[in-house]
Scaffold this active site. Structure first.
Site, PDB file in Angstrom:
ATOM      1  NE  ARG A 122      -4.421  -1.317   1.399  1.00  0.00           N
ATOM      2  CZ  ARG A 122      -5.458  -1.571   2.161  1.00  0.00           C
ATOM      3  NH1 ARG A 122      -5.314  -1.664   3.464  1.00  0.00           N
ATOM      4  NH2 ARG A 122      -6.650  -1.722   1.641  1.00  0.00           N
ATOM      5  CD  GLN A 127      -2.923   6.310  -2.720  1.00  0.00           C
ATOM      6  OE1 GLN A 127      -3.172   7.184  -3.545  1.00  0.00           O
ATOM      7  NE2 GLN A 127      -2.765   6.564  -1.437  1.00  0.00           N
ATOM      8  CG  ASP A 130      -5.578  -0.570  -2.045  1.00  0.00           C
ATOM      9  OD1 ASP A 130      -5.926  -1.753  -1.829  1.00  0.00           O
ATOM     10  OD2 ASP A 130      -5.477   0.280  -1.142  1.00  0.00           O
ATOM     11  CB  SER A 133      -8.806   0.367  -1.108  1.00  0.00           C
ATOM     12  OG  SER A 133      -7.900   0.478  -0.043  1.00  0.00           O
ATOM     13  CE1 TYR A 229      -4.065  -2.853   6.083  1.00  0.00           C
ATOM     14  CE2 TYR A 229      -1.728  -2.871   5.569  1.00  0.00           C
ATOM     15  CZ  TYR A 229      -3.043  -2.930   5.162  1.00  0.00           C
ATOM     16  OH  TYR A 229      -3.337  -3.064   3.840  1.00  0.00           O
TER      17      TYR A 229
HETATM   18  P1  NAD Z   1      -8.487  -3.607   7.529  1.00  0.00           P
HETATM   19  O1  NAD Z   1      -9.522  -4.134   6.600  1.00  0.00           O
HETATM   20  O2  NAD Z   1      -7.237  -4.401   7.741  1.00  0.00           O
HETATM   21  O3  NAD Z   1      -9.180  -3.369   8.962  1.00  0.00           O
HETATM   22  C1  NAD Z   1     -10.357  -2.595   9.111  1.00  0.00           C
HETATM   23  C2  NAD Z   1     -10.264  -1.723  10.334  1.00  0.00           C
HETATM   24  O4  NAD Z   1     -10.330  -2.502  11.533  1.00  0.00           O
HETATM   25  C3  NAD Z   1      -8.972  -0.914  10.446  1.00  0.00           C
HETATM   26  O5  NAD Z   1      -9.284   0.471  10.464  1.00  0.00           O
HETATM   27  C4  NAD Z   1      -8.379  -1.364  11.778  1.00  0.00           C
HETATM   28  O6  NAD Z   1      -7.699  -0.333  12.458  1.00  0.00           O
HETATM   29  C5  NAD Z   1      -9.595  -1.846  12.523  1.00  0.00           C
HETATM   30  N1  NAD Z   1      -9.311  -2.746  13.661  1.00  0.00           N
HETATM   31  C6  NAD Z   1      -8.479  -3.816  13.710  1.00  0.00           C
HETATM   32  N2  NAD Z   1      -8.513  -4.400  14.937  1.00  0.00           N
HETATM   33  C7  NAD Z   1      -9.401  -3.684  15.689  1.00  0.00           C
HETATM   34  C8  NAD Z   1      -9.892  -3.816  17.021  1.00  0.00           C
HETATM   35  N3  NAD Z   1      -9.463  -4.760  17.838  1.00  0.00           N
HETATM   36  N4  NAD Z   1     -10.784  -2.890  17.446  1.00  0.00           N
HETATM   37  C9  NAD Z   1     -11.219  -1.890  16.612  1.00  0.00           C
HETATM   38  N5  NAD Z   1     -10.821  -1.751  15.339  1.00  0.00           N
HETATM   39  C10 NAD Z   1      -9.900  -2.626  14.873  1.00  0.00           C
HETATM   40  O7  NAD Z   1      -8.034  -2.142   7.142  1.00  0.00           O
HETATM   41  P2  NAD Z   1      -8.182  -1.303   5.815  1.00  0.00           P
HETATM   42  O8  NAD Z   1      -9.567  -0.781   5.726  1.00  0.00           O
HETATM   43  O9  NAD Z   1      -7.724  -2.116   4.671  1.00  0.00           O
HETATM   44  O10 NAD Z   1      -7.193  -0.075   6.048  1.00  0.00           O
HETATM   45  C11 NAD Z   1      -6.385   0.051   7.200  1.00  0.00           C
HETATM   46  C12 NAD Z   1      -5.503   1.295   7.111  1.00  0.00           C
HETATM   47  O11 NAD Z   1      -4.778   1.352   5.900  1.00  0.00           O
HETATM   48  C13 NAD Z   1      -6.269   2.581   7.159  1.00  0.00           C
HETATM   49  O12 NAD Z   1      -5.482   3.500   7.850  1.00  0.00           O
HETATM   50  C14 NAD Z   1      -6.362   3.014   5.742  1.00  0.00           C
HETATM   51  O13 NAD Z   1      -6.583   4.411   5.610  1.00  0.00           O
HETATM   52  C15 NAD Z   1      -4.986   2.617   5.286  1.00  0.00           C
HETATM   53  N6  NAD Z   1      -4.948   2.455   3.828  1.00  0.00           N
HETATM   54  C16 NAD Z   1      -3.904   3.008   3.146  1.00  0.00           C
HETATM   55  C17 NAD Z   1      -3.839   2.898   1.771  1.00  0.00           C
HETATM   56  C18 NAD Z   1      -2.715   3.465   0.970  1.00  0.00           C
HETATM   57  O14 NAD Z   1      -2.675   3.297  -0.199  1.00  0.00           O
HETATM   58  N7  NAD Z   1      -1.763   4.122   1.579  1.00  0.00           N
HETATM   59  C19 NAD Z   1      -4.841   2.235   1.102  1.00  0.00           C
HETATM   60  C20 NAD Z   1      -5.890   1.675   1.818  1.00  0.00           C
HETATM   61  C21 NAD Z   1      -5.912   1.786   3.186  1.00  0.00           C
END
Ligand code: NAD
Length: 379
Positions: A122, A127, A130, A133, A229
Site C-alpha cells: 500500500r 494506490q 489497491d 480498498s 494497519y
Molecule cells: P483492515 O480491513 O485491515 O481493517 C479494518 C479496520 O479494523 C482498520 O481500520 C483497523 O484499524 C480496525 N481494527 C483492527 N482491529 C481492531 C480492534 N481490535 N478494534 C477496533 N478496530 C480494529 O483495514 P483497511 O480498511 O484495509 O485499512 C487500514 C488502514 O490502511 C487505514 O489507515 C487506511 O486508511 C490505510 N490504507 C492506506 C492505503 C494506501 O494506499 N496508503 C490504502 C488503503 C488503506
C-alpha cells in the site's frame, strides 16, 4: 502477451477480472485478449461488448488455459484448471496465498508465476492497484443497504402528522476503508452513527463524516504498525474495547463490523453476552466473517436469528454489486498489468517494489517467505 479472461468458477462469484474497458486498455498497449463466452454477463458485459473492445470470444476454456500467457482472475483458478495452464504462465488475482496456500500448488507445479492482489504493497504508486480498498468500498456501502433493507424500521428522522420517527442508530466497528464507506452511506440514509477503531487516526476521519467516535482509553498503547494497519491487541486492550462496544450496542439498531488485522483471525469484539442485551429486531452485519467474524455468534456464510437479533455473516459481499465491483477491480488489475507489459510483451521486473511485494511464486518457485511458511504449516 496473450491474456485470457475466464468465467469465474466459484459458485457465488458474479464479478469478472477484466471488463471491456480493461480489455481496451491492454489492447492499446499491444496485448491480445480472448474472453471465455459469457464471462462478463453478471457484471453487465456481453460477448459483443468484449468484441467491440477488441477481444476475441472463445467457447473452449481448455484452449484458453493452454495458450494464455496471463490469466487475470478474481479468485484463484480451481486445481483442475491450474493443471491445464501453459507452463510458465502468469495468474493474478485474489489468490488468498496466506489463507489457502495449498490451493495454489497445482499452478506452482506447472511453473506458473503468481501475483496476489492482496499483497500489493500500500504505497502511493500502487494506490491505483489497491483492489482490497476497491472491494472494501463496495462492501461498506452494500452492508448498509442490506441492513437498511432488513431493518424493521426507517433510517431517517421523519416528522409526520402522525408523530415523529426517530432516526436509526448505527454502530460501525473498524473505521478503515469499509467502515468509513459504511459510515458515509448510513449518514446519507439519515441514521445517527457512532464508530470505533483502535487506530487514533481513524477518529478524525469518523468525525469528518458526521459520526461520533467512541473514545476508549487504551492507556497510550501503540495500536498501529509501520504500514498504518492495526496491530493485534493484548487481551486487556481488546476487553476495554469490548466493554465500550457492549454499552453502545445496547442502543444500536444496526451494528456493522469490519475490524481486521492482516494475516490474523478477526478480533472478537461482540461477545454473545453483548448480543443477549441487544434489542430484538436489531441487526449485526459482520463483514469480518471471511476472517472468522467480529461477533462470537457469527456463522460465516449464514444469516441467523439469535433471540430476535439477525446476524449476517456474508462471505463475498462485493459480488453482490458485480457491475461496479468488477469495474473497480478491472481498473486495479489493468493498472497492475501495465507494469508487466512492455511493447506488447510480458516483461517482469522483479526489482520493482510492487511486483516483488505481490509475487507469490516466480516460474514455479515460491518467492514469498510468509507464503512458504503458511504452506509448510498447512502440510
Ligand atoms: P483492515 O480491513 O485491515 O481493517 C479494518 C479496520 O479494523 C482498520 O481500520 C483497523 O484499524 C480496525 N481494527 C483492527 N482491529 C481492531 C480492534 N481490535 N478494534 C477496533 N478496530 C480494529 O483495514 P483497511 O480498511 O484495509 O485499512 C487500514 C488502514 O490502511 C487505514 O489507515 C487506511 O486508511 C490505510 N490504507 C492506506 C492505503 C494506501 O494506499 N496508503 C490504502 C488503503 C488503506
Amino acid at each position: 502477451m496473450f491474456v485470457a479472461i475466464l468465467k469465474e468458477a466459484r459458485p457465488d462469484e458474479t464479478r469478472v477480472a477484466l471488463t471491456p474497458d480493461g480489455v481496451k486498455a491492454l489492447a492499446a498497449k499491444g496485448a491480445t485478449v480472448a474472453v471465455e463466452s459469457g464471462a462478463g454477463l453478471h457484471s453487465g458485459a456481453s460477448d459483443a461488448d468484449y468484441q467491440a473492445a477488441g477481444a476475441t470470444i472463445s467457447t473452449s476454456r481448455d484452449e484458453l488455459l493452454a495458450s494464455a500467457d496471463v490469466v487475470p482472475v478474481v479468485n484463484a483458478l480451481p486445481t483442475a484448471d491450474q493443471q491445464k495452464l501453459k507452463s510458465g504462465s502468469v495468474m493474478i488475482g485474489f489468490l488468498r496465498p496466506l489463507d489457502e496456500p495449498a490451493a495454489l500448488e497445482a499452478a506452482i507445479q506447472r511453473g506458473a508465476t503468481l501475483f496476489s492482489m492482496e499483497l500489493v504493497p500500500r504505497i502511493t504508486r500502487a494506490q491505483s492497484m489497491d483492489a482490497l480498498s476497491s472491494m472494501a468500498t463496495v462492501a461498506g456501502y452494500k452492508a448498509v443497504i442490506l441492513a437498511a433493507d432488513h431493518l424493521p424500521k426507517l433510517f431517517p428522522l421523519l416528522m409526520t402528522a402522525a408523530g415523529t420517527i426517530p432516526p436509526a442508530k448505527v454502530l460501525v466497528l473498524g473505521a478503515g476503508v469499509a467502515g468509513l464507506q459504511a459510515i458515509a452511506t448510513a449518514r446519507r440514509l439519515g441514521a445517527v452513527v457512532e464508530a470505533y477503531d483502535v487506530r487514533a487516526a481513524a477518529g478524525e476521519q469518523v468525525k469528518s463524516l458526521g459520526a461520533k467516535f467512541l473514545e476508549v482509553d487504551l492507556g497510550g498503547l501503540q495500536t498501529e504498525d509501520k504500514g498504518g494497519y492495526a496491530k493485534e491487541l493484548s487481551p486487556e486492550a481488546l476487553e476495554l474495547g469490548r466493554q465500550a462496544i457492549a454499552r453502545a450496542a445496547l442502543f444500536a439498531d444496526v451494528v456493522i463490523t469490519t475490524a481486521q488485522v492482516p494475516g490474523r483471525r478477526a478480533p472478537l469484539m461482540i461477545p454473545a453476552a453483548a448480543v443477549n442485551d441487544m434489542r430484538p429486531g436489531s441487526i449485526i452485519m459482520d463483514l469480518a466473517a471471511p476472517a472468522g467474524g467480529n461477533c462470537e455468534l457469527t456463522q460465516p456464510g449464514q444469516t441467523i436469528d439469535y433471540r430476535g437479533v439477525t446476524i449476517f455473516g456474508p462471505l463475498n459481499i462485493a459480488a453482490e454489486m458485480p457491475v461496479h465491483a468488477s469495474m473497480l477491480y478491472s481498473r486495479n488489475l489493468s493498472n497492475f498489468l501495465q507494469l508487466i507489459l512492455k511493447n506488447g510483451e510480458l516483461k517482469i521486473d522483479r526489482a520493482d517494489e510492487i511486483i516483488a511485494g505481490s509475487c507469490v511464486a516466480f516460474g514455479g518457485e515460491i518467492v514469498n517467505e510468509r507464503v512458504a511458511a503458511a504452506l509448510k504449516a498447512s502440510a
